[in-house]
Design a protein around this motif. Structure first.
Motif, PDB file in Angstrom:
ATOM      1  N   GLY A 123       0.781  -1.228   0.000  1.00  0.00           N
ATOM      2  CA  GLY A 123       0.000   0.000   0.000  1.00  0.00           C
ATOM      3  C   GLY A 123       0.813   1.278   0.000  1.00  0.00           C
ATOM      4  N   THR A 124       2.122   1.183   0.148  1.00  0.00           N
ATOM      5  CA  THR A 124       2.961   2.377   0.159  1.00  0.00           C
ATOM      6  C   THR A 124       2.951   3.025  -1.226  1.00  0.00           C
ATOM      7  OG1 THR A 124       4.425   1.407   1.814  1.00  0.00           O
ATOM      8  CG2 THR A 124       5.278   3.287   0.568  1.00  0.00           C
ATOM      9  N   PRO A 125       2.657   4.323  -1.312  1.00  0.00           N
ATOM     10  CA  PRO A 125       2.638   4.978  -2.624  1.00  0.00           C
ATOM     11  C   PRO A 125       4.043   5.142  -3.173  1.00  0.00           C
ATOM     12  CG  PRO A 125       2.352   6.596  -0.883  1.00  0.00           C
ATOM     13  CD  PRO A 125       2.306   5.243  -0.217  1.00  0.00           C
ATOM     14  N   LEU A 126       4.145   5.415  -4.462  1.00  0.00           N
ATOM     15  CA  LEU A 126       5.450   5.721  -5.038  1.00  0.00           C
ATOM     16  C   LEU A 126       5.941   7.029  -4.424  1.00  0.00           C
ATOM     17  CD1 LEU A 126       4.890   4.968  -8.842  1.00  0.00           C
ATOM     18  CD2 LEU A 126       5.499   3.395  -6.979  1.00  0.00           C
ATOM     19  N   ALA A 141      -8.638   5.022   8.073  1.00  0.00           N
ATOM     20  CA  ALA A 141      -7.959   4.118   7.145  1.00  0.00           C
ATOM     21  C   ALA A 141      -6.447   4.150   7.354  1.00  0.00           C
ATOM     22  CB  ALA A 141      -8.298   4.495   5.705  1.00  0.00           C
ATOM     23  N   GLN A 142      -5.904   5.325   7.653  1.00  0.00           N
ATOM     24  CA  GLN A 142      -4.471   5.455   7.906  1.00  0.00           C
ATOM     25  C   GLN A 142      -4.067   4.621   9.125  1.00  0.00           C
ATOM     26  OE1 GLN A 142      -2.006   7.436   6.179  1.00  0.00           O
ATOM     27  NE2 GLN A 142      -0.671   6.167   7.457  1.00  0.00           N
ATOM     28  N   GLU A 143      -4.883   4.675  10.178  1.00  0.00           N
ATOM     29  CA  GLU A 143      -4.592   3.901  11.380  1.00  0.00           C
ATOM     30  C   GLU A 143      -4.650   2.396  11.090  1.00  0.00           C
ATOM     31  OE1 GLU A 143      -7.369   5.181  14.282  1.00  0.00           O
ATOM     32  OE2 GLU A 143      -6.529   7.214  14.495  1.00  0.00           O
ATOM     33  N   LYS A 144      -5.653   1.973  10.334  1.00  0.00           N
ATOM     34  CA  LYS A 144      -5.789   0.548  10.013  1.00  0.00           C
ATOM     35  C   LYS A 144      -4.674   0.092   9.076  1.00  0.00           C
ATOM     36  CE  LYS A 144     -10.772   0.172  10.728  1.00  0.00           C
ATOM     37  NZ  LYS A 144     -12.092  -0.144  10.114  1.00  0.00           N
ATOM     38  N   TRP A 145      -4.253   0.975   8.180  1.00  0.00           N
ATOM     39  CA  TRP A 145      -3.144   0.649   7.274  1.00  0.00           C
ATOM     40  C   TRP A 145      -1.870   0.402   8.077  1.00  0.00           C
ATOM     41  CZ3 TRP A 145      -0.323   4.801   3.909  1.00  0.00           C
ATOM     42  CH2 TRP A 145       0.659   4.182   3.111  1.00  0.00           C
ATOM     43  N   ASP A 146      -1.572   1.313   8.997  1.00  0.00           N
ATOM     44  CA  ASP A 146      -0.379   1.164   9.837  1.00  0.00           C
ATOM     45  C   ASP A 146      -0.422  -0.147  10.625  1.00  0.00           C
ATOM     46  OD1 ASP A 146       0.546   3.603   8.940  1.00  0.00           O
ATOM     47  OD2 ASP A 146      -0.242   4.732  10.648  1.00  0.00           O
ATOM     48  N   GLN A 147      -1.599  -0.465  11.166  1.00  0.00           N
ATOM     49  CA  GLN A 147      -1.744  -1.696  11.935  1.00  0.00           C
ATOM     50  C   GLN A 147      -1.558  -2.930  11.058  1.00  0.00           C
ATOM     51  OE1 GLN A 147      -5.394  -1.983  14.144  1.00  0.00           O
ATOM     52  NE2 GLN A 147      -5.095  -4.125  14.688  1.00  0.00           N
ATOM     53  N   LYS A 186       0.157  -3.203   8.327  1.00  0.00           N
ATOM     54  CA  LYS A 186       1.574  -3.359   7.974  1.00  0.00           C
ATOM     55  C   LYS A 186       2.346  -3.976   9.132  1.00  0.00           C
ATOM     56  CE  LYS A 186       2.334   0.906   6.618  1.00  0.00           C
ATOM     57  NZ  LYS A 186       3.081   2.073   6.086  1.00  0.00           N
ATOM     58  N   ARG A 187       2.037  -3.541  10.347  1.00  0.00           N
ATOM     59  CA  ARG A 187       2.727  -4.101  11.517  1.00  0.00           C
ATOM     60  C   ARG A 187       2.436  -5.592  11.662  1.00  0.00           C
ATOM     61  NH1 ARG A 187       0.927   0.793  13.989  1.00  0.00           N
ATOM     62  NH2 ARG A 187      -0.805  -0.345  14.954  1.00  0.00           N
ATOM     63  N   GLU A 188       1.218  -5.996  11.280  1.00  0.00           N
ATOM     64  CA  GLU A 188       0.801  -7.388  11.433  1.00  0.00           C
ATOM     65  C   GLU A 188       1.148  -8.239  10.212  1.00  0.00           C
ATOM     66  OE1 GLU A 188      -3.344  -7.047  12.201  1.00  0.00           O
ATOM     67  OE2 GLU A 188      -3.077  -6.356  14.279  1.00  0.00           O
ATOM     68  N   GLY A 189       1.735  -7.628   9.195  1.00  0.00           N
ATOM     69  CA  GLY A 189       2.098  -8.370   7.995  1.00  0.00           C
ATOM     70  C   GLY A 189       0.922  -8.734   7.106  1.00  0.00           C
ATOM     71  N   ASP A 190      -0.194  -8.024   7.264  1.00  0.00           N
ATOM     72  CA  ASP A 190      -1.399  -8.278   6.460  1.00  0.00           C
ATOM     73  C   ASP A 190      -1.299  -7.443   5.186  1.00  0.00           C
ATOM     74  OD1 ASP A 190      -3.886  -8.643   5.359  1.00  0.00           O
ATOM     75  OD2 ASP A 190      -5.004  -7.710   7.005  1.00  0.00           O
ATOM     76  N   THR A 191      -0.664  -8.004   4.155  1.00  0.00           N
ATOM     77  CA  THR A 191      -0.408  -7.251   2.927  1.00  0.00           C
ATOM     78  C   THR A 191      -1.700  -6.854   2.214  1.00  0.00           C
ATOM     79  OG1 THR A 191       1.699  -8.394   2.622  1.00  0.00           O
ATOM     80  CG2 THR A 191       0.775  -7.277   0.706  1.00  0.00           C
ATOM     81  N   ALA A 192      -2.645  -7.799   2.091  1.00  0.00           N
ATOM     82  CA  ALA A 192      -3.898  -7.506   1.394  1.00  0.00           C
ATOM     83  C   ALA A 192      -4.672  -6.412   2.118  1.00  0.00           C
ATOM     84  CB  ALA A 192      -4.739  -8.774   1.274  1.00  0.00           C
ATOM     85  N   GLY A 193      -4.750  -6.524   3.436  1.00  0.00           N
ATOM     86  CA  GLY A 193      -5.450  -5.505   4.213  1.00  0.00           C
ATOM     87  C   GLY A 193      -4.747  -4.166   4.145  1.00  0.00           C
ATOM     88  N   ALA A 194      -3.415  -4.204   4.172  1.00  0.00           N
ATOM     89  CA  ALA A 194      -2.638  -2.967   4.101  1.00  0.00           C
ATOM     90  C   ALA A 194      -2.927  -2.223   2.803  1.00  0.00           C
ATOM     91  CB  ALA A 194      -1.143  -3.280   4.219  1.00  0.00           C
ATOM     92  N   PHE A 195      -2.957  -2.947   1.685  1.00  0.00           N
ATOM     93  CA  PHE A 195      -3.211  -2.297   0.400  1.00  0.00           C
ATOM     94  C   PHE A 195      -4.615  -1.693   0.375  1.00  0.00           C
ATOM     95  CE2 PHE A 195      -4.175  -1.799  -4.038  1.00  0.00           C
ATOM     96  CZ  PHE A 195      -2.960  -1.437  -4.612  1.00  0.00           C
ATOM     97  N   ARG A 196      -5.590  -2.431   0.886  1.00  0.00           N
ATOM     98  CA  ARG A 196      -6.975  -1.954   0.881  1.00  0.00           C
ATOM     99  C   ARG A 196      -7.134  -0.692   1.721  1.00  0.00           C
ATOM    100  NH1 ARG A 196      -8.841  -6.205   2.479  1.00  0.00           N
ATOM    101  NH2 ARG A 196      -9.239  -5.826   4.687  1.00  0.00           N
TER     102      ARG A 196
END
Length: 333
Positions: free
Chosen positions: A45-48, A102-108, A110-120
């Motif tokens: 989910g990290t932008p360019l 969404a920013q808070e959930k994205w950070d979480q 990524k910490r948990e290694g949930d790539t699909a959730g992180a991108f969403r």
């Protein structure tokens, strides 16, 4: 973003043929930029970004999509939003809250290694700040693409350009443009191609929606279509609980609009909303001119300032600069 009319509009969407896309396209700039920022990201989910940490996803989207347009004979005009109407204050606040969550959930994720959730969650956290808007305008200028600054909603001016014959169609994802009276809407123009959706890659193709076909098929006037949208919910009002597009359509056909508003939307005055869609503030002045891309300054801007690879940028510029056997801009414009 936009109004949830898909369920009743779907029968009137048609695949766009190449000849449907040539000519002047009034591009809903904010809509396109949100799409680029949401989709053009790394797997987590990290932008360019450049080496200074500045986001460049939107610049990549603008450059490669715009140059692709030019090669297809599409003449884009980008319409930027102006001051949002007071009617939109609630929506703006809600969208800000959604992005922050969404920013808070994205950070979480990524910490948990949930790539699909992180991108969403990353997609939902996208926002347009001054840096994004300024750099977008700069790149469009260097590409020779005309920009219109709307006094209020960009969709309103984009639609007005088509209604007055300045443009052939509006390029946007949102059905709001139909409410603003756009005779022809082209969806997926800025996001066509392969993209991730619900965890898998899908092929997204441009599609057209003709306003007259929608109104005739649904047996509605434009004013009645706006009333359907008001019941569903627009950028200017919350929708009636439990009322989707199909239910709203039935209520309008039964002449029950006022009853539903009184029962389920007692705090909403529909008249200002309806009037804004029918008579929005628009520029009405569209001095558009396409110019040849400034090759050297584009290289300096994208590669020098933002770290893009010249090996990727140069070949694309050569295709639209008249070098070799490619068509020149003069042959398009």
């Amino acid at each position: 973003m936009g109004v949830a009319l898909r369920d009743i509009i779907a029968p009137y969407k048609h695949p766009a043929e190449s000849q449907d896309l040539t000519g002047v396209a009034s591009v809903d700039a904010f809509n396109a930029l949100y799409q680029f920022l949401s989709i053009i990201r790394q797997p987590d989910g990290t932008p360019l970004m450049d080496k200074e940490g500045r986001i460049t996803s939107h610049l990549s989207g603008i450059f490669f999509r715009t140059t692709n347009f030019l090669q297809q004979g599409i003449q884009p005009v980008w319409i930027f939003d102006g001051k949002p109407p007071e009617l939109k204050a609630r929506t703006i606040g809600e969208r800000r809250a959604v992005r922050e969550e969404a920013q808070e959930k994205w950070d979480q994720a990524k910490r948990e290694g949930d790539t699909a959730g992180a991108f969403r969650y990353a997609m939902a956290s996208s926002k347009l700040d001054d840096e994004v808007l300024s750099s977008a305008r700069n790149l469009l200028d260097l590409l020779g693409i005309p920009v219109i600054n709307a006094p209020s909603e960009g969709e309103a001016d984009a639609s007005n350009m088509v209604r007055t014959g300045v443009a052939r169609y509006v390029a946007s994802q949102d059905y709001d443009t139909l409410l603003f009276g756009a005779p022809l809407l082209v969806r997926n123009l800025t996001v066509s191609g392969k993209r991730r959706s619900h965890g898998r890659m899908v092929n997204v193709l441009p599609e057209t929606v003709v306003l007259d076909d929608v109104l005739t098929g649904l047996n509605l006037t434009r004013e009645e279509l706006i009333d359907v949208a008001i019941l569903v919910g627009t950028d200017f009002n919350e929708g009636a609980v439990g009322v989707g597009a199909k239910t709203a359509l039935k209520k309008i056909k039964a002449g029950e609009f006022k009853e539903v508003v009184a029962l389920k939307l007692p705090d909403i005055d529909p008249e200002p909303i309806r009037n804004f869609f029918l008579n929005p503030p628009v520029s009405g002045n569209y001095p558009i001119e396409w110019k040849k891309p400034d090759h050297d300054r584009i290289i300096s801007f994208l590669c020098g300032d933002y770290g893009f690879s010249e090996d990727r940028i140069n070949p694309v510029l050569e295709k639209i600069s008249g070098r070799g056997k490619q068509r020149t801009l003069d042959s398009w414009f």
